[in-house]
Enzyme design. Structure first.
Site, PDB file in Angstrom:
ATOM      1  N   THR A 161     -79.470-111.542 -29.601  1.00  0.00           N
ATOM      2  CA  THR A 161     -79.994-112.779 -30.187  1.00  0.00           C
ATOM      3  C   THR A 161     -81.048-112.523 -31.264  1.00  0.00           C
ATOM      4  OG1 THR A 161     -79.625-113.913 -28.093  1.00  0.00           O
ATOM      5  CG2 THR A 161     -81.195-114.927 -29.616  1.00  0.00           C
ATOM      6  N   ASP A 192     -79.693-118.110 -22.647  1.00  0.00           N
ATOM      7  CA  ASP A 192     -81.021-118.698 -22.785  1.00  0.00           C
ATOM      8  C   ASP A 192     -81.305-119.312 -24.143  1.00  0.00           C
ATOM      9  OD1 ASP A 192     -82.958-116.426 -24.428  1.00  0.00           O
ATOM     10  OD2 ASP A 192     -81.039-115.763 -23.632  1.00  0.00           O
ATOM     11  N   THR A 212     -85.356-112.915 -26.966  1.00  0.00           N
ATOM     12  CA  THR A 212     -84.069-112.237 -27.135  1.00  0.00           C
ATOM     13  C   THR A 212     -83.857-111.325 -25.942  1.00  0.00           C
ATOM     14  OG1 THR A 212     -82.828-110.674 -28.515  1.00  0.00           O
ATOM     15  CG2 THR A 212     -85.222-110.452 -28.516  1.00  0.00           C
ATOM     16  N   GLY A 213     -82.602-111.074 -25.608  1.00  0.00           N
ATOM     17  CA  GLY A 213     -82.341-110.174 -24.490  1.00  0.00           C
ATOM     18  C   GLY A 213     -81.290-110.708 -23.546  1.00  0.00           C
ATOM     19  N   GLY A 215     -79.866-113.050 -21.235  1.00  0.00           N
ATOM     20  CA  GLY A 215     -80.112-114.463 -20.953  1.00  0.00           C
ATOM     21  C   GLY A 215     -80.264-114.783 -19.491  1.00  0.00           C
TER      22      GLY A 215
END
Length: 301
Positions: A161, A192, A212-213, A215
């Site tokens: 993201t 997310d 970011t990462g 979710g």
């Protein structure tokens, strides 16, 4: 009267950046920050700056947003995006939409019309009705992503993201996120990015955040809101790190976040190997660009 100095920061995703992709990540984040900064120095809004910056990232197949996004289980690009502004806590989001070249534009239009999350066909219909650029859904599939999906290649430097946070001269804070989700995700899966408090949050009284990462790890710890709440007694850098440490202590997963507080101070943190970040303010001659937090400045171009 307090004079507010514009500030903007972008991230290209919490991930592993292979040596071959360092230059592309730097160039993409530089282009995004320059697009957003151009809006701010001309007196434009934080929302306009965030949209401009993320549009650049959505057009660059280096990143997992828009063109070149990861493919789902059916070999399709499904994208999510959201935007939130801190003056009225207004927000807008789309999720699992196809054939929308710049989902961040749709998210902003929803935010400005009526806060809500529109999913799949509903989001696509809104985009068409509001003259947002539509394309064939196949047009967002890059050859590289298609070959990796077709051959089921395990990618080391998986994309993630992207996001942006900006503070404009009027003191307004805005956060935005955009994503293609995870490689091979089930059709219709929503992480997310489109969820207020998880993928992003903005409140003029405290600050703004984009995450970011993973979710499924970010959602249960409400990462963006956790980071924003920490601004009550922490510098943005400390707040970002505290939020990531909170995630690590409760769930497994990689994540990152960028923050700007109401004073215009910047912070960011991640527990992934890398996270491309660029930021710009009036105190800098050129954008500052990094590929991970624990290194000295990669370049000031």
């Amino acid at each position: 009267m307090t004079i507010v100095k514009p500030v903007i920061i972008v991230h290209g995703g919490a991930k592993t950046i292979s040596e071959n992709d360092v230059a592309a990540n730097q160039a993409g984040c530089r282009a995004a920050i320059e697009a957003g900064w151009a809006v701010l120095i001309q007196g434009g809004s934080a929302a306009g700056a965030v949209e401009a910056a993320i549009r650049v990232l959505e057009s660059d197949q280096t990143f997992n947003a828009g063109f070149g996004a990861t493919l789902n289980s059916e070999g399709e690009v499904e994208v999510d995006a959201a935007m939130m502004e801190g003056a009225t806590l207004g927000w807008g989001a789309v999720a699992a939409v196809q054939g929308v070249r710049h989902p961040i534009v749709v998210a902003r239009k929803i935010m400005e019309e009526k806060p809500r999350l529109l999913v799949a066909r509903s989001g696509e219909r809104f985009a068409r009705n509001h003259a947002v650029e539509i394309c064939a859904k196949e047009a967002l599939v890059s050859e590289e992503q298609y070959q990796e999906w077709k051959e089921e290649i395990e990618v080391l430097d998986r994309p993630n993201t992207v996001g942006c946070v900006a503070l404009d001269a009027d003191g307004n804070l805005v956060a935005g996120t955009s994503t293609g989700g995870t490689t091979g995700q089930p059709q219709g899966r929503v992480g997310d990015t489109a969820l207020v408090g998880c993928g992003l949050y903005a409140d003029n009284q405290l600050g703004a955040c984009s995450t970011t990462g993973d979710g499924e790890s970010i959602i249960p710890v409400v990462l963006a809101k956790t980071a924003i709440d920490a601004l009550k007694d922490k510098h943005p850098d400390a707040a970002a790190q505290w939020a990531i440490e909170t995630l690590i202590s409760r769930v497994e997963g990689e994540a990152g976040c960028i923050l700007i507080d109401r004073q215009g101070r910047i912070g960011w943190a991640h527990n992934s190997p890398d996270m491309a970040v660029a930021y710009m303010s009036e105190d800098l001659v050129q954008p500052a660009i990094f590929t991970r937090k624990d290194q000295t400045l990669v370049q000031s171009l």
